[in-house]
Write a protein that holds these residues in place. Structure first.
Motif, PDB file in Angstrom:
ATOM      1  N   PRO A  63       0.815  -1.222   0.000  1.00 21.03           N
ATOM      2  CA  PRO A  63       0.000   0.000   0.000  1.00 21.03           C
ATOM      3  C   PRO A  63       0.845   1.266   0.000  1.00 21.03           C
ATOM      4  CG  PRO A  63      -0.904  -1.590   1.546  1.00 21.03           C
ATOM      5  CD  PRO A  63       0.417  -2.145   1.090  1.00 21.03           C
ATOM      6  N   LYS A  64       0.436   2.189  -0.837  1.00 16.84           N
ATOM      7  CA  LYS A  64       1.063   3.508  -0.883  1.00 16.84           C
ATOM      8  C   LYS A  64       0.075   4.591  -0.447  1.00 16.84           C
ATOM      9  CE  LYS A  64       4.927   1.843  -2.361  1.00 16.84           C
ATOM     10  NZ  LYS A  64       6.055   1.724  -1.403  1.00 16.84           N
ATOM     11  N   ASN A  65      -1.158   4.450  -0.882  1.00 18.21           N
ATOM     12  CA  ASN A  65      -2.202   5.392  -0.485  1.00 18.21           C
ATOM     13  C   ASN A  65      -2.823   4.899   0.825  1.00 18.21           C
ATOM     14  OD1 ASN A  65      -1.648   6.803  -2.781  1.00 18.21           O
ATOM     15  ND2 ASN A  65      -3.506   6.208  -3.869  1.00 18.21           N
ATOM     16  N   ILE A  66      -2.185   5.279   1.920  1.00 18.61           N
ATOM     17  CA  ILE A  66      -2.592   4.806   3.241  1.00 18.61           C
ATOM     18  C   ILE A  66      -3.431   5.878   3.918  1.00 18.61           C
ATOM     19  CG2 ILE A  66      -1.777   4.040   5.505  1.00 18.61           C
ATOM     20  CD1 ILE A  66       0.864   3.225   4.101  1.00 18.61           C
ATOM     21  N   VAL A  67      -4.541   5.456   4.490  1.00 22.20           N
ATOM     22  CA  VAL A  67      -5.381   6.347   5.298  1.00 22.20           C
ATOM     23  C   VAL A  67      -5.460   5.736   6.689  1.00 22.20           C
ATOM     24  CG1 VAL A  67      -7.688   7.316   5.613  1.00 22.20           C
ATOM     25  CG2 VAL A  67      -6.694   7.172   3.313  1.00 22.20           C
ATOM     26  N   ALA A  68      -5.259   6.570   7.718  1.00 25.33           N
ATOM     27  CA  ALA A  68      -5.159   6.020   9.064  1.00 25.33           C
ATOM     28  C   ALA A  68      -5.732   6.965  10.113  1.00 25.33           C
ATOM     29  CB  ALA A  68      -3.701   5.706   9.412  1.00 25.33           C
ATOM     30  N   PHE A  69      -6.170   6.381  11.223  1.00 22.36           N
ATOM     31  CA  PHE A  69      -6.488   7.156  12.416  1.00 22.36           C
ATOM     32  C   PHE A  69      -5.260   7.981  12.770  1.00 22.36           C
ATOM     33  CE2 PHE A  69      -6.078   7.105  17.134  1.00 22.36           C
ATOM     34  CZ  PHE A  69      -7.032   8.085  17.389  1.00 22.36           C
ATOM     35  N   SER A  70      -5.462   9.186  13.254  1.00 21.09           N
ATOM     36  CA  SER A  70      -4.353  10.126  13.452  1.00 21.09           C
ATOM     37  C   SER A  70      -3.234   9.546  14.314  1.00 21.09           C
ATOM     38  CB  SER A  70      -4.870  11.438  14.057  1.00 21.09           C
ATOM     39  OG  SER A  70      -5.634  11.198  15.228  1.00 21.09           O
ATOM     40  N   GLY A  71      -3.578   8.864  15.403  1.00 17.61           N
ATOM     41  CA  GLY A  71      -2.546   8.291  16.256  1.00 17.61           C
ATOM     42  C   GLY A  71      -1.759   7.196  15.565  1.00 17.61           C
ATOM     43  N   ALA A  72      -2.452   6.360  14.791  1.00 14.09           N
ATOM     44  CA  ALA A  72      -1.775   5.303  14.038  1.00 14.09           C
ATOM     45  C   ALA A  72      -0.894   5.906  12.954  1.00 14.09           C
ATOM     46  CB  ALA A  72      -2.805   4.357  13.424  1.00 14.09           C
ATOM     47  N   ALA A  73      -1.383   6.969  12.311  1.00 13.44           N
ATOM     48  CA  ALA A  73      -0.596   7.652  11.285  1.00 13.44           C
ATOM     49  C   ALA A  73       0.670   8.251  11.888  1.00 13.44           C
ATOM     50  CB  ALA A  73      -1.431   8.740  10.631  1.00 13.44           C
ATOM     51  N   ALA A  74       0.557   8.811  13.089  1.00 14.56           N
ATOM     52  CA  ALA A  74       1.714   9.399  13.757  1.00 14.56           C
ATOM     53  C   ALA A  74       2.746   8.335  14.100  1.00 14.56           C
ATOM     54  CB  ALA A  74       1.264  10.135  15.013  1.00 14.56           C
ATOM     55  N   ALA A  75       2.279   7.158  14.523  1.00 19.26           N
ATOM     56  CA  ALA A  75       3.204   6.063  14.819  1.00 19.26           C
ATOM     57  C   ALA A  75       3.921   5.605  13.553  1.00 19.26           C
ATOM     58  CB  ALA A  75       2.450   4.898  15.452  1.00 19.26           C
ATOM     59  N   LEU A  76       3.182   5.422  12.468  1.00 22.79           N
ATOM     60  CA  LEU A  76       3.796   5.011  11.208  1.00 22.79           C
ATOM     61  C   LEU A  76       4.819   6.047  10.739  1.00 22.79           C
ATOM     62  CD1 LEU A  76       0.700   3.591   9.287  1.00 22.79           C
ATOM     63  CD2 LEU A  76       2.635   2.283  10.195  1.00 22.79           C
ATOM     64  N   GLU A 128     -14.378  12.207   0.116  1.00 18.53           N
ATOM     65  CA  GLU A 128     -12.962  12.573   0.060  1.00 18.53           C
ATOM     66  C   GLU A 128     -12.060  11.354   0.279  1.00 18.53           C
ATOM     67  OE1 GLU A 128     -12.355  15.783   2.784  1.00 18.53           O
ATOM     68  OE2 GLU A 128     -13.233  17.275   1.429  1.00 18.53           O
ATOM     69  N   TYR A 129     -12.530  10.433   1.084  1.00 19.34           N
ATOM     70  CA  TYR A 129     -11.794   9.181   1.281  1.00 19.34           C
ATOM     71  C   TYR A 129     -11.700   8.413  -0.032  1.00 19.34           C
ATOM     72  CZ  TYR A 129     -10.844   4.437   3.061  1.00 19.34           C
ATOM     73  OH  TYR A 129     -10.324   3.175   3.295  1.00 19.34           O
ATOM     74  N   ALA A 130     -12.813   8.291  -0.719  1.00 23.96           N
ATOM     75  CA  ALA A 130     -12.827   7.587  -2.007  1.00 23.96           C
ATOM     76  C   ALA A 130     -11.904   8.271  -3.020  1.00 23.96           C
ATOM     77  CB  ALA A 130     -14.249   7.511  -2.542  1.00 23.96           C
ATOM     78  N   ALA A 131     -11.882   9.607  -2.998  1.00 26.60           N
ATOM     79  CA  ALA A 131     -11.062  10.365  -3.951  1.00 26.60           C
ATOM     80  C   ALA A 131      -9.570  10.123  -3.733  1.00 26.60           C
ATOM     81  CB  ALA A 131     -11.369  11.857  -3.825  1.00 26.60           C
ATOM     82  N   LEU A 132      -9.179   9.693  -2.545  1.00 25.16           N
ATOM     83  CA  LEU A 132      -7.781   9.384  -2.280  1.00 25.16           C
ATOM     84  C   LEU A 132      -7.352   8.042  -2.885  1.00 25.16           C
ATOM     85  CD1 LEU A 132      -7.443  10.465   1.475  1.00 25.16           C
ATOM     86  CD2 LEU A 132      -6.467  11.630  -0.509  1.00 25.16           C
ATOM     87  N   ALA A 133      -8.319   7.285  -3.410  1.00 24.69           N
ATOM     88  CA  ALA A 133      -8.050   5.946  -3.942  1.00 24.69           C
ATOM     89  C   ALA A 133      -7.268   5.118  -2.930  1.00 24.69           C
ATOM     90  CB  ALA A 133      -7.296   6.031  -5.275  1.00 24.69           C
ATOM     91  N   PRO A 134      -7.815   4.928  -1.736  1.00 28.67           N
ATOM     92  CA  PRO A 134      -7.053   4.291  -0.647  1.00 28.67           C
ATOM     93  C   PRO A 134      -6.705   2.837  -0.948  1.00 28.67           C
ATOM     94  CG  PRO A 134      -9.378   4.419  -0.074  1.00 28.67           C
ATOM     95  CD  PRO A 134      -9.211   5.216  -1.336  1.00 28.67           C
ATOM     96  N   ASP A 135      -5.502   2.462  -0.560  1.00 27.48           N
ATOM     97  CA  ASP A 135      -5.088   1.061  -0.637  1.00 27.48           C
ATOM     98  C   ASP A 135      -5.423   0.309   0.639  1.00 27.48           C
ATOM     99  OD1 ASP A 135      -3.906   1.321  -3.201  1.00 27.48           O
ATOM    100  OD2 ASP A 135      -2.104   2.179  -2.285  1.00 27.48           O
ATOM    101  N   VAL A 136      -5.386   1.030   1.770  1.00 26.12           N
ATOM    102  CA  VAL A 136      -5.672   0.385   3.053  1.00 26.12           C
ATOM    103  C   VAL A 136      -6.092   1.446   4.061  1.00 26.12           C
ATOM    104  CG1 VAL A 136      -3.299   0.539   3.929  1.00 26.12           C
ATOM    105  CG2 VAL A 136      -4.803  -1.284   4.763  1.00 26.12           C
TER     106      VAL A 136
END
Length: 345
Positions: A63-76, A128-136
């Protein structure tokens, strides 16, 4: 820990009090020791990761187009993996300056470089989530199969757009939860053997040893986990959050409330009864959803608490960012507080 407006009192209390929800349902076993793909394998070919629900997310490539909860995104981010979109507490409004500043749960994320799909409970822009073409989609899990900050009313639409990954944020000690975030980052291509990461892990272990020593040297010092709202003061149990579970393992002497809510997370006290439990140190919820200590000075019962009078009130990172870099200061701050604490309760 859902925080729906329709059940404002009960669920807001849950959010404020403990960083976790238990609506009567017991959490089941976690796959905390499961292995993920290697970083080398993540660079080419199909990707898959088995999360803590026991579900395997699969994509044709890492996955390159990652969408995450803010805390999980901060950890990544701390492990070197960037996301395209976030949801959950990401910024707060600086009304004086008319600008947005990062929420405590956003860590070192550049909030101007990620698409914020929702900043408060119940807010998630599906279009907006769909427009990001999320991978995960990646988020926390406070109760079995419940995706943190993914609204129930739009969950089905959201989950149709991309595979999802949920990692426990409760009922397991901090090192185990940290390891699962390491596993996920590694599967996404992070070099978890890099010096930055190994140094951060070593610092975490050093901080844990310091906290263990402080607790052993002063076993008489009691610590209370608190969170404030306008009407209630919440005393949280140390037995379920990942941070306090670990602190208990290290020997910290916590106050345990006796009349917990149905989920087993906290006891709500009126401000008239805020002195029910005696403590030498009070750790106060640092999230934007909770009233902070400086704003409590006008409450006479708060001001008379021994720990408050002694200046032994410290912030509590109620929802940790699960990287070694962010968890280390949590241990260090509590160790310092215990080392310097006087017996006042």
């Amino acid at each position: 820990m859902p925080h729906a407006r329709a059940t404002h009192l009960t669920r807001r209390g849950l959010l404020a009090a403990g960083g976790a929800l238990g609506l009567g349902a017991a959490l089941t076993a976690c796959g905390g020791e499961k292995k993920s793909d290697s970083a080398a394998d993540a660079k080419s070919g199909p990707w898959e990761f088995e999360d803590d629900r026991g579900l395997t997310a699969k994509t044709k490539a890492t996955p390159k187009n990652i969408v995450a909860f803010s805390g999980a995104a901060a950890a990544l981010h701390d492990f070197g993996i960037e996301v395209k979109g976030v949801f959950g507490p990401t910024y707060v409004e600086d009304k004086a300056k008319g600008t947005k500043v990062p929420d405590v749960q956003a860590g070192d994320l550049d909030i101007n470089k990620v698409k914020v799909l929702g900043n408060v409970w119940g807010e998630f822009n599906v279009e907006e989530y769909a427009a990001l073409a999320p991978d995960v989609l990646i988020t926390d899990m406070w109760e079995k199969d419940a995706l943190w900050y993914v609204p129930d009313q739009s969950k089905d639409k959201i989950l149709k757009l991309a595979p999802s990954v949920a990692l426990w944020a409760s009922d397991y000690s901090m090192p185990k939860v940290l390891q699962r975030h390491v596993d996920l980052a590694k599967s996404l291509g992070a070099d978890v053997t890099a010096k930055k990461v190994t140094d951060a892990k070593a610092a975490f272990e050093t901080a844990a040893a310091r906290l263990r020593a402080a607790a052993k040297a002063k076993p008489e010092i009691t610590v209370l986990i608190g969170s404030a709202s306008a009407d209630l003061f919440y005393v949280s149990t140390p037995g379920r959050p990942t941070d306090t579970l670990y602190f208990k393992e290290l020997g910290v002497n916590f106050v345990t409330p006796t009349k917990l809510d149905a989920g087993g997370w906290f006891e709500g006290l009126s401000w008239e009864n805020v002195d029910k439990y005696k403590a030498d140190i009070i750790m106060m919820d640092n999230r934007a959803s909770a009233i902070q200590p400086d704003a409590l000075k006008a409450k006479p019962t708060w001001a008379q608490l021994p720990a408050v009078k002694a200046g032994q009130v410290i912030p509590r990172v109620t929802e940790p960012i699960y990287s070694y870099e962010k968890c280390t200061p949590i241990l260090e701050d509590l160790a310092k507080a215990i080392e310097n604490a006087k017996k006042v309760a």
